[in-house]
Design a protein around this motif. Sequence first.
Motif, PDB file in Angstrom:
ATOM      1  N   ARG A  40     -42.588 -15.391   1.551  1.00  0.00           N
ATOM      2  CA  ARG A  40     -41.700 -14.223   1.461  1.00  0.00           C
ATOM      3  C   ARG A  40     -42.026 -13.390   0.224  1.00  0.00           C
ATOM      4  NH1 ARG A  40     -37.855 -12.363  -1.306  1.00  0.00           N
ATOM      5  NH2 ARG A  40     -37.658 -14.228  -2.564  1.00  0.00           N
ATOM      6  N   SER A  41     -42.190 -14.054  -0.916  1.00  0.00           N
ATOM      7  CA  SER A  41     -42.482 -13.339  -2.163  1.00  0.00           C
ATOM      8  C   SER A  41     -43.827 -12.623  -2.093  1.00  0.00           C
ATOM      9  CB  SER A  41     -42.479 -14.320  -3.342  1.00  0.00           C
ATOM     10  OG  SER A  41     -41.203 -14.880  -3.499  1.00  0.00           O
ATOM     11  N   LEU A  42     -44.831 -13.280  -1.508  1.00  0.00           N
ATOM     12  CA  LEU A  42     -46.150 -12.657  -1.354  1.00  0.00           C
ATOM     13  C   LEU A  42     -46.060 -11.400  -0.491  1.00  0.00           C
ATOM     14  CD1 LEU A  42     -49.260 -12.465  -1.396  1.00  0.00           C
ATOM     15  CD2 LEU A  42     -49.284 -14.204   0.422  1.00  0.00           C
ATOM     16  N   LEU A  43     -45.384 -11.505   0.644  1.00  0.00           N
ATOM     17  CA  LEU A  43     -45.270 -10.349   1.543  1.00  0.00           C
ATOM     18  C   LEU A  43     -44.476  -9.214   0.897  1.00  0.00           C
ATOM     19  CD1 LEU A  43     -44.692 -12.227   4.912  1.00  0.00           C
ATOM     20  CD2 LEU A  43     -46.720 -10.904   4.279  1.00  0.00           C
ATOM     21  N   GLU A  44     -43.377  -9.550   0.231  1.00  0.00           N
ATOM     22  CA  GLU A  44     -42.583  -8.503  -0.418  1.00  0.00           C
ATOM     23  C   GLU A  44     -43.347  -7.861  -1.575  1.00  0.00           C
ATOM     24  OE1 GLU A  44     -38.785 -10.330  -1.289  1.00  0.00           O
ATOM     25  OE2 GLU A  44     -38.052  -9.901   0.742  1.00  0.00           O
ATOM     26  N   ALA A  45     -44.111  -8.656  -2.339  1.00  0.00           N
ATOM     27  CA  ALA A  45     -44.923  -8.103  -3.426  1.00  0.00           C
ATOM     28  C   ALA A  45     -46.012  -7.179  -2.876  1.00  0.00           C
ATOM     29  CB  ALA A  45     -45.554  -9.234  -4.239  1.00  0.00           C
ATOM     30  N   SER A  46     -46.360  -7.368  -1.606  1.00  0.00           N
ATOM     31  CA  SER A  46     -47.369  -6.544  -0.936  1.00  0.00           C
ATOM     32  C   SER A  46     -46.740  -5.384  -0.166  1.00  0.00           C
ATOM     33  CB  SER A  46     -48.192  -7.420   0.014  1.00  0.00           C
ATOM     34  OG  SER A  46     -48.766  -8.501  -0.684  1.00  0.00           O
ATOM     35  N   GLN A  47     -45.457  -5.133  -0.418  1.00  0.00           N
ATOM     36  CA  GLN A  47     -44.705  -4.000   0.146  1.00  0.00           C
ATOM     37  C   GLN A  47     -44.337  -4.142   1.614  1.00  0.00           C
ATOM     38  OE1 GLN A  47     -43.562  -1.870  -2.209  1.00  0.00           O
ATOM     39  NE2 GLN A  47     -44.697  -3.269  -3.519  1.00  0.00           N
ATOM     40  N   TYR A  48     -44.342  -5.362   2.139  1.00  0.00           N
ATOM     41  CA  TYR A  48     -43.828  -5.589   3.489  1.00  0.00           C
ATOM     42  C   TYR A  48     -42.345  -5.915   3.385  1.00  0.00           C
ATOM     43  CZ  TYR A  48     -48.725  -5.876   4.821  1.00  0.00           C
ATOM     44  OH  TYR A  48     -50.051  -5.593   5.028  1.00  0.00           O
ATOM     45  N   LYS A  49     -41.600  -5.576   4.402  1.00  0.00           N
ATOM     46  CA  LYS A  49     -40.179  -5.906   4.457  1.00  0.00           C
ATOM     47  C   LYS A  49     -40.023  -7.243   5.180  1.00  0.00           C
ATOM     48  CE  LYS A  49     -38.681  -1.943   2.837  1.00  0.00           C
ATOM     49  NZ  LYS A  49     -38.371  -1.863   1.438  1.00  0.00           N
ATOM     50  N   VAL A  50     -39.290  -8.162   4.552  1.00  0.00           N
ATOM     51  CA  VAL A  50     -39.121  -9.502   5.113  1.00  0.00           C
ATOM     52  C   VAL A  50     -37.632  -9.773   5.282  1.00  0.00           C
ATOM     53  CG1 VAL A  50     -39.614 -11.957   4.802  1.00  0.00           C
ATOM     54  CG2 VAL A  50     -41.221 -10.246   3.913  1.00  0.00           C
ATOM     55  N   TYR A  51     -37.246 -10.145   6.498  1.00  0.00           N
ATOM     56  CA  TYR A  51     -35.840 -10.405   6.798  1.00  0.00           C
ATOM     57  C   TYR A  51     -35.674 -11.858   7.262  1.00  0.00           C
ATOM     58  CZ  TYR A  51     -35.923  -5.338   6.914  1.00  0.00           C
ATOM     59  OH  TYR A  51     -36.113  -4.019   6.590  1.00  0.00           O
ATOM     60  N   PRO A  52     -34.760 -12.605   6.634  1.00  0.00           N
ATOM     61  CA  PRO A  52     -34.507 -13.979   7.096  1.00  0.00           C
ATOM     62  C   PRO A  52     -34.026 -13.955   8.542  1.00  0.00           C
ATOM     63  CG  PRO A  52     -33.425 -13.563   4.995  1.00  0.00           C
ATOM     64  CD  PRO A  52     -33.924 -12.242   5.504  1.00  0.00           C
ATOM     65  N   PHE A  53     -34.571 -14.842   9.330  1.00  0.00           N
ATOM     66  CA  PHE A  53     -34.214 -14.862  10.746  1.00  0.00           C
ATOM     67  C   PHE A  53     -33.903 -16.274  11.217  1.00  0.00           C
ATOM     68  CE2 PHE A  53     -35.587 -14.968  15.287  1.00  0.00           C
ATOM     69  CZ  PHE A  53     -34.699 -14.037  15.782  1.00  0.00           C
ATOM     70  N   GLY A  54     -34.543 -17.238  10.637  1.00  0.00           N
ATOM     71  CA  GLY A  54     -34.532 -18.596  11.148  1.00  0.00           C
ATOM     72  C   GLY A  54     -33.222 -19.333  11.106  1.00  0.00           C
ATOM     73  N   TYR A  55     -33.265 -20.425  11.782  1.00  0.00           N
ATOM     74  CA  TYR A  55     -32.162 -21.364  11.947  1.00  0.00           C
ATOM     75  C   TYR A  55     -31.633 -21.829  10.594  1.00  0.00           C
ATOM     76  CZ  TYR A  55     -30.584 -26.070  13.531  1.00  0.00           C
ATOM     77  OH  TYR A  55     -29.901 -27.206  13.793  1.00  0.00           O
ATOM     78  N   GLU A  56     -32.522 -22.095   9.638  1.00  0.00           N
ATOM     79  CA  GLU A  56     -32.081 -22.590   8.341  1.00  0.00           C
ATOM     80  C   GLU A  56     -31.412 -21.512   7.502  1.00  0.00           C
ATOM     81  OE1 GLU A  56     -35.185 -23.199   9.434  1.00  0.00           O
ATOM     82  OE2 GLU A  56     -35.372 -25.368   9.543  1.00  0.00           O
ATOM     83  N   SER A  57     -31.838 -20.258   7.646  1.00  0.00           N
ATOM     84  CA  SER A  57     -31.323 -19.229   6.750  1.00  0.00           C
ATOM     85  C   SER A  57     -30.165 -18.436   7.325  1.00  0.00           C
ATOM     86  CB  SER A  57     -32.456 -18.289   6.333  1.00  0.00           C
ATOM     87  OG  SER A  57     -33.114 -17.801   7.469  1.00  0.00           O
ATOM     88  N   SER A  58     -30.402 -17.691   8.384  1.00  0.00           N
ATOM     89  CA  SER A  58     -29.360 -16.784   8.856  1.00  0.00           C
ATOM     90  C   SER A  58     -28.260 -17.483   9.644  1.00  0.00           C
ATOM     91  CB  SER A  58     -29.979 -15.655   9.691  1.00  0.00           C
ATOM     92  OG  SER A  58     -30.606 -16.181  10.828  1.00  0.00           O
TER      93      SER A  58
END
Length: 197
Positions: A40-58
């Motif tokens: 998540r941190s790598l993608l966000e640092a690369s300017q991609y938008k990351v949204y939690p979706f999975g069973y563990e998070s949302s």
Amino acid sequence: MPRRNLKLLNRPLEVQLPRHHTQAFSQSLVIGAAAKEILRSLLEASQYKVYPFGYESSLSSLKMHIWDSHIQDSNAVERVRSMPDYVVSSEKGLKLVEVKFRKRSDRDGHPGFYLKNKDLNRYRHYWTESVIALISPYGDRFFCQDVSNLIPGSQDAKWFDYDEFHSLREVYPETGDKLKAFGVAVDKLGSLWDEQK
């Protein structure tokens, strides 16, 4: 304050793991969560938008409800259990991304890793349009492949060669110049994995 709330305040604050969770299982949960955070941190640092979706998070409260209520398996329960971890937005659109951390496992002199067939079957059945992002202390450390291209085997787990996966930079090009820096975190995570064994 109502008496019930006072009782809650006097209870020690602790997280109760279900009884069947061993220390090794709990450590692998921590390593998995750390791998997800690294990606998540790598993608966000690369300017991609990351949204939690999975069973563990949302859906963590639903997860506990399913566990506590001993809800029988059904298509709906299996679909919820196998939800990919993230929705990643880029110029090309949205992708559902399931994150896996695996250590290198050599077979006949070739480096690779194992994925559970049960998981592959669930992803292919319920989330065929998703991508598995593999994090591993090998090569560029970040790999990915469309779930539809991952054919399960006949045993409990199937071995894959790293060459069967793309580098993450092929799917998310903006990550290219950051892979080395985030790769250091992957190597440290690999060291933790070794310590738990």
